[in-house]
Design an enzyme around this catalytic site. Structure first.
Site: not given
Ligand code: IMP
Ligand code: MG
Length: 183
Positions: A43, A98-99, A102, A130, A151, A164
């Site tokens: 990402g 990081e992208d 969340d 987020k 999302f 992507r």
């Molecule tokens: P976390 O562990 O919940 O913080 O998730 C992190 C990962 O979830 C990111 O590196 C993304 O790959 C994916 N992710 C979380 N939210 C989104 C979104 O809104 N769109 C696309 N990928 C997401």
């Molecule tokens: Mg992803």
């Protein structure tokens, strides 16, 4: 592809401007140092490429691949390292790129793992954040944009490996992922 997008949330020009600002901030903070930038695949790829090219420092660039989601839009909290680093982090200044943060579960696991490799410092630079979805106490050192609980796809972010290569960040139509979850 664009018909699957409900709304463009962050336009290409706005992304590029903010990435330049983040790079300028990093350049000042790490003056005289050679940090290791770690891109989290897949990402962060467009963000990582734009960011690192705008940082005026001698950088080491390396990559890690982790999986936490499978094809779902929700975090499972289970993280697997699919590709590890080639460089050692011992006594290095490390910046994780990081992208999106969340829930923070993926990053928490990664940071714990990287801390055990004895870096001199460890910082996080994320394009998107987020905060309302956070399940663990993590705040990025460098943050491109705070966004609401939607999302998003594009500029590296995917849904089931698609979107992507969109040059902007857009909100994915809900039908797209609710349809697929029934299949
Ligand atoms: P976390 O562990 O919940 O913080 O998730 C992190 C990962 O979830 C990111 O590196 C993304 O790959 C994916 N992710 C979380 N939210 C989104 C979104 O809104 N769109 C696309 N990928 C997401
Ligand atoms: Mg992803």
């Amino acid at each position: 592809m664009k018909k699957d997008i409900q709304e463009v949330l962050i336009k290409e020009e706005v992304l590029h401007q903010r990435v330049k600002e983040l790079a300028a901030e990093i350049t000042v903070t790490y003056q005289g140092k050679s940090p290791v930038c770690i891109g989290i695949l897949k990402g962060s790829v467009p963000f990582f490429a734009d960011l690192t090219r705008a940082i005026a420092l001698p950088l080491y660039c390396d990559y890690m691949a982790v999986s936490s989601y499978g094809q779902s839009t929700k975090s499972s909290g289970t993280v697997k390292i699919l590709k590890d680093l080639d460089v050692s982090l011992e006594n290095k200044d490390v910046i994780v790129v990081e992208d999106i943060i969340d829930t923070g579960l993926t990053l928490q696991y990664l940071l714990d793992n990287l801390r055990s490799r004895c870096p001199a410092s460890l910082a996080v630079c994320t394009l998107l954040n987020k905060p309302s979805r956070r399940l663990v106490d993590i705040t990025p050192d460098y943050n491109g944009f705070n966004i609401a609980d939607v999302f998003v796809v594009g500029y590296g972010l995917d849904y089931a490996e698609k979107y992507r290569n969109l040059p902007f960040v857009g909100v994915l139509r809900e039908e797209i992922y609710s349809e697929n979850s029934l299949k």
